[in-house]
Motif scaffolding. Structure first.
Motif, PDB file in Angstrom:
ATOM      1  N   UNK A  72       0.836  -1.192   0.000  1.00 22.12           N
ATOM      2  CA  UNK A  72       0.000   0.000   0.000  1.00 22.12           C
ATOM      3  C   UNK A  72       0.878   1.251   0.000  1.00 22.12           C
ATOM      4  N   UNK A  73       0.519   2.209  -0.840  1.00 27.16           N
ATOM      5  CA  UNK A  73       1.250   3.475  -0.860  1.00 27.16           C
ATOM      6  C   UNK A  73       1.073   4.216   0.449  1.00 27.16           C
ATOM      7  N   UNK A  74       2.118   4.918   0.867  1.00 26.98           N
ATOM      8  CA  UNK A  74       2.065   5.642   2.143  1.00 26.98           C
ATOM      9  C   UNK A  74       2.806   6.962   2.017  1.00 26.98           C
ATOM     10  N   UNK A  75       2.233   7.998   2.627  1.00 25.55           N
ATOM     11  CA  UNK A  75       2.938   9.253   2.793  1.00 25.55           C
ATOM     12  C   UNK A  75       2.822  10.213   1.631  1.00 25.55           C
ATOM     13  N   UNK A  76       3.584  11.297   1.719  1.00 23.43           N
ATOM     14  CA  UNK A  76       3.515  12.388   0.750  1.00 23.43           C
ATOM     15  C   UNK A  76       3.640  11.902  -0.684  1.00 23.43           C
ATOM     16  N   UNK A  77       4.609  11.041  -0.935  1.00 19.40           N
ATOM     17  CA  UNK A  77       4.872  10.568  -2.295  1.00 19.40           C
ATOM     18  C   UNK A  77       4.235   9.209  -2.562  1.00 19.40           C
ATOM     19  N   UNK A  78       3.427   8.738  -1.610  1.00 13.07           N
ATOM     20  CA  UNK A  78       2.804   7.412  -1.724  1.00 13.07           C
ATOM     21  C   UNK A  78       3.851   6.337  -2.047  1.00 13.07           C
ATOM     22  N   UNK A  79       4.881   6.282  -1.208  1.00 16.21           N
ATOM     23  CA  UNK A  79       5.915   5.261  -1.361  1.00 16.21           C
ATOM     24  C   UNK A  79       5.258   3.892  -1.272  1.00 16.21           C
ATOM     25  N   UNK A  80       5.530   3.016  -2.246  1.00 16.55           N
ATOM     26  CA  UNK A  80       4.832   1.740  -2.352  1.00 16.55           C
ATOM     27  C   UNK A  80       5.776   0.548  -2.447  1.00 16.55           C
ATOM     28  N   UNK A  81       6.794   0.634  -3.295  1.00 14.77           N
ATOM     29  CA  UNK A  81       7.690  -0.502  -3.495  1.00 14.77           C
ATOM     30  C   UNK A  81       8.434  -0.803  -2.207  1.00 14.77           C
ATOM     31  N   UNK A  82       8.617  -2.080  -1.898  1.00 17.09           N
ATOM     32  CA  UNK A  82       9.086  -2.491  -0.569  1.00 17.09           C
ATOM     33  C   UNK A  82      10.421  -1.864  -0.173  1.00 17.09           C
ATOM     34  N   UNK A  83      11.358  -1.778  -1.111  1.00 21.81           N
ATOM     35  CA  UNK A  83      12.679  -1.259  -0.738  1.00 21.81           C
ATOM     36  C   UNK A  83      12.626   0.235  -0.424  1.00 21.81           C
ATOM     37  N   UNK A  84      11.773   0.961  -1.117  1.00 22.05           N
ATOM     38  CA  UNK A  84      11.631   2.390  -0.839  1.00 22.05           C
ATOM     39  C   UNK A  84      10.931   2.605   0.502  1.00 22.05           C
ATOM     40  N   UNK A  85       9.948   1.759   0.808  1.00 22.44           N
ATOM     41  CA  UNK A  85       9.269   1.873   2.105  1.00 22.44           C
ATOM     42  C   UNK A  85      10.211   1.472   3.241  1.00 22.44           C
ATOM     43  N   UNK A  86      11.069   0.504   2.975  1.00 21.83           N
ATOM     44  CA  UNK A  86      12.067   0.112   3.983  1.00 21.83           C
ATOM     45  C   UNK A  86      13.010   1.277   4.270  1.00 21.83           C
ATOM     46  N   UNK A  87      13.470   1.936   3.219  1.00 16.85           N
ATOM     47  CA  UNK A  87      14.354   3.090   3.393  1.00 16.85           C
ATOM     48  C   UNK A  87      13.650   4.212   4.138  1.00 16.85           C
ATOM     49  N   UNK A  88      12.389   4.444   3.792  1.00 22.06           N
ATOM     50  CA  UNK A  88      11.607   5.473   4.477  1.00 22.06           C
ATOM     51  C   UNK A  88      11.459   5.141   5.961  1.00 22.06           C
ATOM     52  N   UNK A  89      11.076   3.921   6.258  1.00 20.96           N
ATOM     53  CA  UNK A  89      10.877   3.492   7.644  1.00 20.96           C
ATOM     54  C   UNK A  89      12.180   3.636   8.440  1.00 20.96           C
ATOM     55  N   UNK A  90      13.270   3.114   7.871  1.00 23.65           N
ATOM     56  CA  UNK A  90      14.548   3.162   8.585  1.00 23.65           C
ATOM     57  C   UNK A  90      15.005   4.604   8.816  1.00 23.65           C
ATOM     58  N   UNK A  91      14.792   5.450   7.816  1.00 19.41           N
ATOM     59  CA  UNK A  91      15.197   6.853   7.930  1.00 19.41           C
ATOM     60  C   UNK A  91      14.437   7.549   9.054  1.00 19.41           C
ATOM     61  N   UNK A  92      13.117   7.379   9.083  1.00 15.25           N
ATOM     62  CA  UNK A  92      12.305   8.057  10.081  1.00 15.25           C
ATOM     63  C   UNK A  92      12.558   7.507  11.480  1.00 15.25           C
ATOM     64  N   UNK A  93      12.668   6.181  11.596  1.00 19.26           N
ATOM     65  CA  UNK A  93      12.859   5.600  12.923  1.00 19.26           C
ATOM     66  C   UNK A  93      14.257   5.876  13.469  1.00 19.26           C
ATOM     67  N   UNK A  94      15.226   6.052  12.576  1.00 17.84           N
ATOM     68  CA  UNK A  94      16.581   6.408  13.043  1.00 17.84           C
ATOM     69  C   UNK A  94      16.594   7.778  13.710  1.00 17.84           C
TER      70      UNK A  94
END
Length: 246
Positions: A72-94
């Protein structure tokens, strides 16, 4: 207001109102500028509002792996592909931020765009909203539908942001004052796709369309219409369509 925050953060980095407006037009189309936005079918299938979904992921009720892999797309840019969502998650949680944090997502967006070199360069150098909007659509967001209608819609969104935050004029102000012989000739930069009319009215036939975001010379003014030097016809010279060059 989130819209103004987004404009200011992106302008601080890209320093180009055309690029920022074109990017924001795409973000509006993707998420309506909501950093907590979950793709609509995700809301329906999961039975969660945007707010509930963010809370579930942040609390660990919805695990990191579920967030990354659910498609599912999420956020401002509707990040959807798993690797991009992983990068987004890791960036924010860091940074100990929520997955719905606006400024954190903007910071990630900028960093991610650096990896899309052609897009990043255009956002810094674009000379029209359309130029920036089209490249974000086709080389960064890459939705299934990249038709001319979609390009036009996203460009119009971008123009709204450009006019609200870059121009000191209201949307309906004129780029020139109607009237005198001394007003012409002058040049205008077309900000988005713009119809050429046979006469100085929307009641007249469309004889062409400007799609290149180029600079054109106006040789006569009637009301908020300008006659093209080429003789092909008339275009609206409202600030929401053109920028007068001095």
């Amino acid at each position: 207001i989130d819209e103004r925050i987004i404009w200011d953060v992106l302008m601080e980095h890209f320093n180009n109102p055309y690029g920022v407006a074109g990017l924001m037009g795409n973000l509006k189309a993707e998420s309506n500028l909501k950093p907590n936005n979950l793709q609509n079918n995700g809301n329906r299938i999961l039975g969660l509002t945007d707010e509930e979904y963010v809370k579930a992921v942040d609390s660990g009720e919805d695990t990191k792996e579920q967030f990354i892999r659910n498609g599912y797309g999420h956020g401002l840019a509707q990040w959807t592909f798993w690797s991009r969502k992983q990068n987004l998650y890791n960036f924010l949680k860091s940074k100990n931020l929520s997955i719905g944090d606006l400024r954190g997502q903007l910071e990630f967006l900028i960093e991610e765009l650096k990896g899309y070199t052609p897009v990043y360069k255009v956002l810094k150098s674009a000379t029209s909203v359309k130029e920036a909007s089209d490249i974000v659509l086709t080389q960064y967001e890459k939705p299934a539908d990249q038709s001319d209608n979609v390009k036009e819609k996203r460009c119009r969104y971008g123009l709204e942001f450009y006019n609200r935050h870059h121009s000191d004029s209201t949307e309906n102000n004129l780029s020139v004052q109607a009237g005198t012989k001394e007003d012409t000739p002058f040049r205008v930069k077309v900000l988005c796709d713009l119809n050429i009319r046979k006469g100085a009215s929307t009641d007249t036939k469309i004889v062409g369309t400007i799609t290149d975001g180029g600079v054109y010379t106006i040789v006569q003014v009637i009301g908020h219409w300008g006659k093209l030097k080429s003789g092909k016809g008339w275009i609206s010279i409202l600030n929401k369509y053109v920028e007068r060059l001095y």
